[in-house]
Write an enzyme that holds these catalytic residues in place. Sequence first.
Site, PDB file in Angstrom:
ATOM      1  N   VAL A   1     -18.281  10.936   1.531  1.00  0.00           N
ATOM      2  CA  VAL A   1     -19.431  10.778   0.629  1.00  0.00           C
ATOM      3  C   VAL A   1     -20.609   9.973   1.491  1.00  0.00           C
ATOM      4  CG1 VAL A   1     -20.242   9.365  -1.702  1.00  0.00           C
ATOM      5  CG2 VAL A   1     -18.062  10.295  -1.309  1.00  0.00           C
TER       6      VAL A   1
ATOM      7  N   ASN B   1      -9.734   9.143   7.827  1.00  0.00           N
ATOM      8  CA  ASN B   1      -9.954  10.209   6.644  1.00  0.00           C
ATOM      9  C   ASN B   1     -10.313  11.433   7.464  1.00  0.00           C
ATOM     10  OD1 ASN B   1      -9.376   8.208   4.646  1.00  0.00           O
ATOM     11  ND2 ASN B   1     -11.671   7.538   4.973  1.00  0.00           N
TER      12      ASN B   1
ATOM     13  N   ARG C   1     -11.727  14.055   6.338  1.00  0.00           N
ATOM     14  CA  ARG C   1     -12.763  15.072   5.722  1.00  0.00           C
ATOM     15  C   ARG C   1     -14.145  14.462   5.983  1.00  0.00           C
ATOM     16  NH1 ARG C   1     -13.403  10.381   2.712  1.00  0.00           N
ATOM     17  NH2 ARG C   1     -11.351   9.606   1.700  1.00  0.00           N
TER      18      ARG C   1
ATOM     19  N   GLU D   1       1.009  -4.786   4.310  1.00  0.00           N
ATOM     20  CA  GLU D   1      -0.163  -5.321   5.239  1.00  0.00           C
ATOM     21  C   GLU D   1      -0.420  -6.588   4.811  1.00  0.00           C
ATOM     22  OE1 GLU D   1      -2.574  -1.480   6.695  1.00  0.00           O
ATOM     23  OE2 GLU D   1      -3.755  -2.923   5.398  1.00  0.00           O
ATOM     24  N   LYS D   2      -0.620  -7.633   5.680  1.00  0.00           N
ATOM     25  CA  LYS D   2      -1.311  -9.037   5.557  1.00  0.00           C
ATOM     26  C   LYS D   2      -2.611  -8.766   4.854  1.00  0.00           C
ATOM     27  CE  LYS D   2      -2.393 -13.492   7.318  1.00  0.00           C
ATOM     28  NZ  LYS D   2      -1.406 -13.932   6.472  1.00  0.00           N
TER      29      LYS D   2
ATOM     30  N   LYS E   1     -16.386   2.154  -2.928  1.00  0.00           N
ATOM     31  CA  LYS E   1     -17.651   1.991  -2.235  1.00  0.00           C
ATOM     32  C   LYS E   1     -18.680   2.221  -3.340  1.00  0.00           C
ATOM     33  CE  LYS E   1     -15.559   3.517   1.851  1.00  0.00           C
ATOM     34  NZ  LYS E   1     -15.190   4.469   2.778  1.00  0.00           N
TER      35      LYS E   1
ATOM     36  N   ILE F   1      -6.354  -9.361   4.649  1.00  0.00           N
ATOM     37  CA  ILE F   1      -7.204  -9.939   5.078  1.00  0.00           C
ATOM     38  C   ILE F   1      -8.376 -10.616   4.097  1.00  0.00           C
ATOM     39  CG2 ILE F   1      -9.007  -9.739   7.285  1.00  0.00           C
ATOM     40  CD1 ILE F   1      -6.270  -9.324   8.131  1.00  0.00           C
TER      41      ILE F   1
ATOM     42  N   LYS G   1       1.054  -1.363  -0.095  1.00  0.00           N
ATOM     43  CA  LYS G   1      -0.140   0.048  -0.107  1.00  0.00           C
ATOM     44  C   LYS G   1       0.852   1.310  -0.036  1.00  0.00           C
ATOM     45  CE  LYS G   1      -4.090  -0.508   2.534  1.00  0.00           C
ATOM     46  NZ  LYS G   1      -4.785  -0.879   3.605  1.00  0.00           N
TER      47      LYS G   1
HETATM   48  P1  ADP Z   1      -7.767   3.728   0.062  1.00  0.00           P
HETATM   49  O1  ADP Z   1      -7.127   4.998   0.994  1.00  0.00           O
HETATM   50  O2  ADP Z   1      -6.831   3.907  -1.123  1.00  0.00           O
HETATM   51  O3  ADP Z   1      -9.071   3.905  -0.081  1.00  0.00           O
HETATM   52  P2  ADP Z   1      -7.570   1.667   2.243  1.00  0.00           P
HETATM   53  O4  ADP Z   1      -6.646   1.477   3.100  1.00  0.00           O
HETATM   54  O5  ADP Z   1      -8.797   2.767   2.864  1.00  0.00           O
HETATM   55  O6  ADP Z   1      -7.118   2.562   0.698  1.00  0.00           O
HETATM   56  O7  ADP Z   1      -8.319   0.603   1.794  1.00  0.00           O
HETATM   57  C1  ADP Z   1      -9.272   0.325   0.724  1.00  0.00           C
HETATM   58  C2  ADP Z   1     -10.094  -0.902   0.805  1.00  0.00           C
HETATM   59  O8  ADP Z   1      -9.069  -1.803   0.522  1.00  0.00           O
HETATM   60  C3  ADP Z   1     -10.972  -1.093   1.954  1.00  0.00           C
HETATM   61  O9  ADP Z   1     -12.024  -0.786   2.265  1.00  0.00           O
HETATM   62  C4  ADP Z   1     -10.755  -2.827   2.047  1.00  0.00           C
HETATM   63  O10 ADP Z   1     -11.845  -3.159   1.318  1.00  0.00           O
HETATM   64  C5  ADP Z   1      -9.502  -3.090   1.328  1.00  0.00           C
HETATM   65  N1  ADP Z   1      -8.540  -3.312   2.305  1.00  0.00           N
HETATM   66  C6  ADP Z   1      -7.549  -2.382   2.722  1.00  0.00           C
HETATM   67  N2  ADP Z   1      -6.399  -2.827   3.559  1.00  0.00           N
HETATM   68  C7  ADP Z   1      -6.884  -4.470   3.438  1.00  0.00           C
HETATM   69  C8  ADP Z   1      -6.317  -5.466   4.117  1.00  0.00           C
HETATM   70  N3  ADP Z   1      -5.257  -5.502   4.964  1.00  0.00           N
HETATM   71  N4  ADP Z   1      -6.725  -6.811   3.876  1.00  0.00           N
HETATM   72  C9  ADP Z   1      -7.768  -6.907   2.924  1.00  0.00           C
HETATM   73  N5  ADP Z   1      -8.338  -5.851   2.405  1.00  0.00           N
HETATM   74  C10 ADP Z   1      -8.051  -4.435   2.701  1.00  0.00           C
END
Ligand code: ADP
Length: 472
Positions: A294, A289, A291, A200-201, A237, A203, A158
């Site tokens: 949505v 977040n 802000r 990150e692992k 979303k 999930i 990420k």
């Molecule tokens: P962004 O800021 O780009 O939206 P996020 O960290 O909020 O990224 O993650 C977006 C989506 O990715 C989350 O809603 C979830 O569905 C998925 N996600 C994020 N981290 C993980 C994780 N470690 N394992 C599984 N799914 C993840």
Amino acid sequence: MFRKILIANRGEIALRIVRTCREMNIRTVAVYSTADADDLAVQFANESVCIGEAPSAQSYLNMDNIITAALCTGCDAIHPGYGFLSENAEFARLCEENGLVFIGPESQTIEMLGDKARARALVAQHGVPVVPGSDGAVADSASAHVVAQRVGYPVLLKAAAGGGGRGMRRVDRDEDLDASLDEACAEARACFGDDTMYVEKLIVNPRHVEFQILADEEGHIIHLGERDCSVQRNHQKMIEESPSPALDESLREEMGQAAIAVAAAAHYRSAGTVEFVLSGRNFYFIEMNTRIQVEHPVTEMRCGCDLIKEQIRIAAGLRLPLIQSQVDMRGHSIECRINAEDPQHGFRPCPGTVEFLHLPGGNGIRVDSGLYAGGVISPFYDSMIGKVIVWAPTRLEAIRKMRRALEEMTIEGVDTNLDVVHLIMFNGDFLRGSYNTGFIEKHLDELLDIARLTEKVETGAVDMNAEHRKDE
Ligand code: ADP
């Protein structure tokens, strides 16, 4: 209280902010690009200023033009909405330096939480569970390999500066890591000008559950319950609901306390959202977040508050109007995002002119959109053009109401995802509340089979009655 607020945004959220300001007796200045001169926010604001050409970089991301517009029109504050400059620490600092109040947290807070690797490390120190992974950023590919082997594949790479699902790559095998890391870094550099990465692992098929926070300058922090945002396509979303079908009272209490601990650790001020992934009863912080989101109306429908008004009050130095025990969350709320896109062709964006429009109404239905018949959906901006939000005493009644609302809603002239979200309201897993972030992928063929919608609409009431009796 502020006398005049500049709204540094467009579309449905700009109109949403104008509405609250009018109710608060605050004057508004809308800014617009040359593509948006006919935006509804421009028509309803007290004043408007053109800030540049259609491409965002020349208008909605042009900090100097926006600050100049605010100063020339005598504004005291700027509301950034979501997207664009809403999580840009430099913009918040520029507002502060020019004597304008940025309606959001302080620039240092945005900076700190905007670095997701740093935010992760900070909240872990405060005892909030984070997804197993690297301690902060990974310096190079060798350390990414070490972390991935320690936590076990699959992993997610990420971008520390990430947002909107960009700069993120799933890696299943050690031998694929280097190539994915190169790709993710390149995407992060292109999108955010920063290729700092963390690991990150992954999930597998979690739920996405987030908590709405309000925090004032004096350090009072409350949460307004959760939103389940697991119905996603490519990490974007599509449907959100509150309460989450996955939480019971004790898990809600535990996650709510963790969300407050995150806000406290960041010395947070303003409205904000603490996001978690949830797997079974295990939850892990992913980001905060800074802000308005949505999907904020889902929370507003349940607590009867106006989150934009609270943001403005907090920015003006006022205290929160209530304490945690006074938060009264009622019934069930669901939001469907309406996007101008073609689901049959990979959901590609479909700009164009709205030729005919009918918006649903009636008890418990809210439509936030900047649409009108004759209005043009520009190719320059996000394809999310509006939201249908419903409220009802129970989840089942909320689903029925959403079906009815979507049945009524008519948009002609542009393709939208309307039929897809409508079909989701008939999906067995969705009806049972048993869905996760893999939901759309799992049911994609069924959700694209639009021909089935008419039959569902006609027979759906029967299914629902059966479900309803079971429920009662
Ligand atoms: P962004 O800021 O780009 O939206 P996020 O960290 O909020 O990224 O993650 C977006 C989506 O990715 C989350 O809603 C979830 O569905 C998925 N996600 C994020 N981290 C993980 C994780 N470690 N394992 C599984 N799914 C993840």
